[in-house]
Design a protein around this motif. Structure first.
Motif, mmCIF file in Angstrom:
data_model
loop_
_atom_site.group_PDB
_atom_site.id
_atom_site.type_symbol
_atom_site.label_atom_id
_atom_site.label_comp_id
_atom_site.label_asym_id
_atom_site.label_seq_id
_atom_site.Cartn_x
_atom_site.Cartn_y
_atom_site.Cartn_z
ATOM 1 N N ASP A 124 -3.635 3.839 -4.225
ATOM 2 C CA ASP A 124 -4.452 3.856 -3.010
ATOM 3 C C ASP A 124 -4.375 2.523 -2.271
ATOM 4 O O ASP A 124 -4.240 2.485 -1.048
ATOM 5 C CB ASP A 124 -5.913 4.179 -3.340
ATOM 6 C CG ASP A 124 -6.101 5.608 -3.812
ATOM 7 O OD1 ASP A 124 -5.288 6.487 -3.440
ATOM 8 O OD2 ASP A 124 -7.067 5.862 -4.562
ATOM 9 N N ASN B 167 -0.945 2.138 -0.638
ATOM 10 C CA ASN B 167 -0.879 2.895 0.624
ATOM 11 C C ASN B 167 -1.635 2.183 1.739
ATOM 12 O O ASN B 167 -1.179 2.143 2.886
ATOM 13 C CB ASN B 167 -1.410 4.308 0.432
ATOM 14 C CG ASN B 167 -0.474 5.157 -0.401
ATOM 15 O OD1 ASN B 167 0.728 4.927 -0.441
ATOM 16 N ND2 ASN B 167 -1.034 6.128 -1.100
ATOM 17 N N THR C 158 8.245 -0.510 -1.253
ATOM 18 C CA THR C 158 6.923 -0.567 -1.875
ATOM 19 C C THR C 158 6.994 0.179 -3.192
ATOM 20 O O THR C 158 7.691 1.200 -3.298
ATOM 21 C CB THR C 158 5.829 0.072 -0.991
ATOM 22 O OG1 THR C 158 6.098 1.454 -0.836
ATOM 23 C CG2 THR C 158 5.761 -0.602 0.372
ATOM 24 N N GLU D 17 0.469 -0.878 2.844
ATOM 25 C CA GLU D 17 1.632 -0.454 3.614
ATOM 26 C C GLU D 17 1.231 0.017 5.010
ATOM 27 O O GLU D 17 1.841 -0.378 6.006
ATOM 28 C CB GLU D 17 2.376 0.651 2.869
ATOM 29 C CG GLU D 17 3.637 1.072 3.569
ATOM 30 C CD GLU D 17 4.442 2.101 2.794
ATOM 31 O OE1 GLU D 17 5.542 2.429 3.263
ATOM 32 O OE2 GLU D 17 3.993 2.574 1.737
ATOM 33 N N SER D 18 0.207 0.828 5.088
ATOM 34 C CA SER D 18 -0.257 1.338 6.377
ATOM 35 C C SER D 18 -0.750 0.212 7.284
ATOM 36 O O SER D 18 -0.416 0.161 8.478
ATOM 37 C CB SER D 18 -1.368 2.361 6.140
ATOM 38 O OG SER D 18 -1.951 2.752 7.340
#
Length: 121
Positions: A18, A21, A43, A24-25
């Motif tokens: 989580d 993510n 990643t 990265e976002s």
């Protein structure tokens, strides 16, 4: 006259899916909004996969976001940073951890990271 700008390549190692993510976002959005000459190359939750993905001869224009502690792995983020630092004094390294007490271990290895991100905050 040619304006050649080097692309910053970003590699992220984070054991929590989580949070990986989220990182990265957030980085993708920041790169897009600020029109930065950077890209997220890789990643992963696996230290060994990260080492396999990196060309150690071409890391001067790279930023590594490394989780210090990778449960179930014999290779830690500090181990990876030590390998990277031996290959390049110019690679940018930042650590991500919820164990800020491990910062002294970073100093002992003479890795010279850019920063330590406390993911528990």
């Amino acid at each position: 006259m040619t304006n050649h700008q080097t692309m910053l390549k970003i590699f992220i190692l984070e054991d929590n899916a989580d949070f990986l993510n989220f990182l990265e976002s957030t980085l993708r959005n920041y790169i897009m909004i600020e029109a930065l000459h950077a890209e997220i190359k890789f990643t992963t939750q696996s230290a060994t996969d990260l080492l396999d993905a990196v060309d150690l001869e071409e890391i001067n224009d790279c930023l590594f976001l490394l989780d210090i502690d990778i449960p179930g792995s014999s290779v830690s983020g500090i181990d990876i940073a030590t390998i990277l630092r031996k290959k390049s004094l110019y690679a940018d390294i930042m650590f991500i951890t919820s164990h800020t007490e491990e910062a002294l271990s970073i100093l002992a290895h003479k890795i010279a990271p850019l920063d330590l991100i406390d993911k528990s905050a």
